[in-house]
Write a protein that holds these residues in place. Structure first.
Motif, PDB file in Angstrom:
ATOM      1  N   ASN A 176      -5.038  38.472 -12.549  1.00 18.00           N
ATOM      2  CA  ASN A 176      -3.989  39.082 -11.558  1.00 18.00           C
ATOM      3  C   ASN A 176      -2.970  38.241 -11.343  1.00 18.00           C
ATOM      4  N   SER A 177      -3.153  36.666 -11.337  1.00 20.91           N
ATOM      5  CA  SER A 177      -2.278  35.823 -10.948  1.00 20.91           C
ATOM      6  C   SER A 177      -1.647  34.904 -12.121  1.00 20.91           C
ATOM      7  N   ASN A 178      -2.342  34.952 -13.173  1.00 21.15           N
ATOM      8  CA  ASN A 178      -1.669  34.085 -14.203  1.00 21.15           C
ATOM      9  C   ASN A 178      -0.789  34.956 -15.445  1.00 21.15           C
ATOM     10  N   ILE A 179      -1.017  36.053 -15.574  1.00 15.24           N
ATOM     11  CA  ILE A 179      -0.278  37.037 -16.415  1.00 15.24           C
ATOM     12  C   ILE A 179       1.148  37.380 -15.935  1.00 15.24           C
ATOM     13  N   PRO A 180       2.204  36.915 -16.593  1.00 11.41           N
ATOM     14  CA  PRO A 180       3.545  37.108 -16.004  1.00 11.41           C
ATOM     15  C   PRO A 180       3.851  38.626 -15.874  1.00 11.41           C
ATOM     16  N   ALA A 181       4.185  38.960 -14.668  1.00 18.11           N
ATOM     17  CA  ALA A 181       4.576  40.289 -14.117  1.00 18.11           C
ATOM     18  C   ALA A 181       5.912  40.685 -14.607  1.00 18.11           C
ATOM     19  N   PRO A 182       6.324  42.064 -14.824  1.00 15.02           N
ATOM     20  CA  PRO A 182       7.607  42.446 -15.302  1.00 15.02           C
ATOM     21  C   PRO A 182       8.716  42.428 -14.241  1.00 15.02           C
ATOM     22  N   THR A 183       8.295  41.995 -12.950  1.00 13.54           N
ATOM     23  CA  THR A 183       9.142  41.856 -11.930  1.00 13.54           C
ATOM     24  C   THR A 183       9.577  40.396 -11.512  1.00 13.54           C
ATOM     25  N   LEU A 184       9.127  39.400 -12.492  1.00 19.06           N
ATOM     26  CA  LEU A 184       9.429  38.099 -12.070  1.00 19.06           C
ATOM     27  C   LEU A 184      11.105  37.840 -12.482  1.00 19.06           C
ATOM     28  N   ASN A 185      11.584  36.925 -11.738  1.00 17.75           N
ATOM     29  CA  ASN A 185      13.111  36.519 -11.995  1.00 17.75           C
ATOM     30  C   ASN A 185      13.013  35.196 -12.915  1.00 17.75           C
ATOM     31  N   LEU A 186      14.073  34.682 -13.221  1.00 16.60           N
ATOM     32  CA  LEU A 186      14.132  33.806 -14.276  1.00 16.60           C
ATOM     33  C   LEU A 186      13.432  32.439 -13.874  1.00 16.60           C
ATOM     34  N   SER A 187      13.617  31.950 -12.756  1.00 14.99           N
ATOM     35  CA  SER A 187      13.142  30.851 -12.241  1.00 14.99           C
ATOM     36  C   SER A 187      11.435  30.962 -12.077  1.00 14.99           C
ATOM     37  N   GLN A 188      10.814  32.069 -11.816  1.00 14.22           N
ATOM     38  CA  GLN A 188       9.508  32.311 -11.877  1.00 14.22           C
ATOM     39  C   GLN A 188       8.917  32.526 -13.072  1.00 14.22           C
ATOM     40  N   LEU A 189       9.696  33.311 -14.111  1.00 12.08           N
ATOM     41  CA  LEU A 189       9.116  33.145 -15.626  1.00 12.08           C
ATOM     42  C   LEU A 189       9.044  31.708 -16.223  1.00 12.08           C
ATOM     43  N   ILE A 190      10.071  30.833 -15.892  1.00 12.73           N
ATOM     44  CA  ILE A 190      10.076  29.416 -16.300  1.00 12.73           C
ATOM     45  C   ILE A 190       8.931  28.759 -15.828  1.00 12.73           C
ATOM     46  N   THR A 191       8.677  28.875 -14.423  1.00  9.15           N
ATOM     47  CA  THR A 191       7.433  28.245 -13.873  1.00  9.15           C
ATOM     48  C   THR A 191       6.141  28.740 -14.440  1.00  9.15           C
ATOM     49  N   THR A 192       5.956  30.112 -14.469  1.00 10.49           N
ATOM     50  CA  THR A 192       4.794  30.551 -15.097  1.00 10.49           C
ATOM     51  C   THR A 192       4.558  29.915 -16.331  1.00 10.49           C
ATOM     52  N   PHE A 193       5.531  30.156 -17.199  1.00  7.62           N
ATOM     53  CA  PHE A 193       5.356  29.412 -18.760  1.00  7.62           C
ATOM     54  C   PHE A 193       5.079  27.998 -18.636  1.00  7.62           C
ATOM     55  N   SER A 194       5.696  27.321 -17.890  1.00  5.77           N
ATOM     56  CA  SER A 194       5.684  25.851 -17.845  1.00  5.77           C
ATOM     57  C   SER A 194       4.377  25.309 -17.170  1.00  5.77           C
ATOM     58  N   ASN A 195       3.639  26.236 -16.487  1.00  2.00           N
ATOM     59  CA  ASN A 195       2.308  26.033 -15.916  1.00  2.00           C
ATOM     60  C   ASN A 195       1.280  25.948 -17.030  1.00  2.00           C
ATOM     61  N   LYS A 196       1.715  26.917 -18.022  1.00  2.00           N
ATOM     62  CA  LYS A 196       0.973  26.992 -19.422  1.00  2.00           C
ATOM     63  C   LYS A 196       1.151  25.948 -20.299  1.00  2.00           C
ATOM     64  N   GLY A 197       2.072  24.986 -20.041  1.00  2.00           N
ATOM     65  CA  GLY A 197       2.593  24.206 -20.772  1.00  2.00           C
ATOM     66  C   GLY A 197       3.524  24.303 -22.085  1.00  2.00           C
ATOM     67  N   PHE A 198       4.649  25.662 -21.657  1.00  2.00           N
ATOM     68  CA  PHE A 198       5.421  26.054 -22.570  1.00  2.00           C
ATOM     69  C   PHE A 198       6.791  25.810 -22.060  1.00  2.00           C
ATOM     70  N   THR A 199       7.680  25.340 -22.861  1.00  2.00           N
ATOM     71  CA  THR A 199       9.029  25.183 -22.645  1.00  2.00           C
ATOM     72  C   THR A 199       9.922  26.207 -22.361  1.00  2.00           C
ATOM     73  N   THR A 200      11.046  26.306 -21.950  1.00  2.00           N
ATOM     74  CA  THR A 200      11.782  27.308 -21.790  1.00  2.00           C
ATOM     75  C   THR A 200      12.276  28.195 -22.873  1.00  2.00           C
ATOM     76  N   GLN A 201      12.367  27.276 -24.142  1.00  2.00           N
ATOM     77  CA  GLN A 201      12.618  27.754 -25.368  1.00  2.00           C
ATOM     78  C   GLN A 201      11.305  28.677 -25.753  1.00  2.00           C
ATOM     79  N   GLU A 202      10.250  28.245 -25.442  1.00  2.00           N
ATOM     80  CA  GLU A 202       8.961  29.090 -25.960  1.00  2.00           C
ATOM     81  C   GLU A 202       8.969  30.262 -25.170  1.00  2.00           C
ATOM     82  N   LEU A 203       9.272  30.092 -24.046  1.00  5.45           N
ATOM     83  CA  LEU A 203       9.295  31.418 -23.278  1.00  5.45           C
ATOM     84  C   LEU A 203      10.321  32.359 -23.830  1.00  5.45           C
ATOM     85  N   VAL A 204      11.166  32.050 -24.071  1.00  6.58           N
ATOM     86  CA  VAL A 204      12.467  32.965 -24.640  1.00  6.58           C
ATOM     87  C   VAL A 204      11.784  33.575 -25.931  1.00  6.58           C
TER      88      VAL A 204
END
Length: 327
Positions: free
Chosen positions: A166-194
């Motif tokens: 419930n808390s770790n899987i990115p939701a479709p409602t997240l804004n950009l900063s939240q997406l970057i943070t969520t993926f960063s928490n898993k060790g991913f860069t912004t490039q890898e997020l995109v």
């Protein structure tokens, strides 16, 4: 003063030793995964999985996206350990009924079939977690996308976490900063997020996932929003689906990024990657839109990285005989 100095040196050497041990342990875990892990113990495992995936995708092209998504939703919850496959029981709560998964994640029956076929070839050898990783790659390839080397040797968890799902899987409602943070928490860069978001070049989304985006937001092409509203009414129709990529939802290509440039992202989180503000994600979207080879390369590398997240190896976990329950 000398005593203080020796004490500091001792602490420093201890710190260095701890750091070395940490990286040695990381190296050991990585070393336990290899591309030829089953070459002797189950040489026909990969070909068996590939044939089953090709059959499933031929039967229903959407299944390719569903199988890819299974791997993603597994890895983002305590690592790639097959925990998403465990069924709930009277005394066990798994991840299938977590908010991001309930009535949404699919393809479990295909995994059951593949596991059964692999067990017939070599019983008790190939983990469900490895099957998910290979299935994700083979699904992308079956739909015209890139291939990559899947490192193998994962073992299956005996636990699951609905709260983490419930808390770790990115939701479709997240804004950009939240997406970057969520993926960063898993060790991913912004490039890898995109790059990983480019998985939405295949598959479908439920109306409930994008209703707010098409009725209440301005960062979307108005004509496109109206076209989506035809199948996603303001009230009702929650489980009606629309393709995440309006042009080629059953072909793995870079059209998803071209759609974003035209403000035709189906999900709020998708369109957040391109806002027209010339930011980092804007430039990445533009780059992937103009070069499918660049996208394919970055996506493949990001998938390899994701597949190696917090895996169980060695004597940790188990090799489930049935992916839906622990041994």
């Amino acid at each position: 003063m000398c005593s203080s100095l020796f004490s500091s040196l001792s602490n420093f050497n201890s710190f260095k030793l701890q750091c070395c041990l940490f990286w040695v342990l990381i190296g050991v875990v990585s070393a336990q995964l290899s591309s030829n892990f089953y070459s002797s113990s189950c040489p026909n495992a990969l070909s068996t999985i590939q044939s089953a995936v090709q059959s499933a995708v031929k039967n229903e092209s959407r299944m390719g996206a569903s199988l890819l998504r299974l791997h993603f939703h597994d890895c983002f919850v305590n690592g790639c350990d097959g925990s998403i496959l465990l069924d709930d029981t009277t005394n066990f709560t798994g991840e299938k009924n977590a908010g991001p998964n309930a009535n949404s994640v699919r393809g479990f029956e295909v995994i059951d079939t593949i596991k059964s076929q692999v067990e017939n070839v070599c019983a008790g050898v190939v983990s469900c977690a490895d099957i998910l990783a290979v299935v994700a790659r083979d699904s992308v390839v079956a739909l015209g996308g890139p291939s990559w080397t899947v490192l193998l040797g994962r073992r299956d968890s005996t636990t699951a976490s609905q709260s983490a799902a419930n808390s770790n899987i990115p939701a479709p409602t997240l804004n950009l900063s939240q997406l970057i943070t969520t993926f960063s928490n898993k060790g991913f860069t912004t490039q890898e997020l995109v790059a990983l978001s480019g998985a939405h070049t295949i598959g479908q989304a439920r109306c409930t996932s994008f209703r707010t985006h098409i009725y209440n937001e301005t960062n979307i092409n108005s004509t496109f929003a109206t076209s989506l509203q035809a199948n996603c009414p303001f009230n009702g129709g929650d489980n009606n689906t629309s393709s995440l990529d309006k042009t080629s939802s059953t072909r793995f290509d870079n059209a998803y990024f071209t759609n974003l440039l035209s403000l035709e992202g189906v999900l709020h989180s998708d369109q957040q990657l391109f806002n027209g503000n010339n930011g980092t994600t804007d430039s990445l979207v533009s780059s992937y839109s103009s070069s499918s080879s660049t996208f394919f390369n970055d996506f493949s590398n990001a998938m390899i990285k994701m597949g190696n997240m917090s895996v169980l190896t060695g004597s940790n976990g188990e090799i489930r005989s049935n992916c839906r329950k622990t041994n």
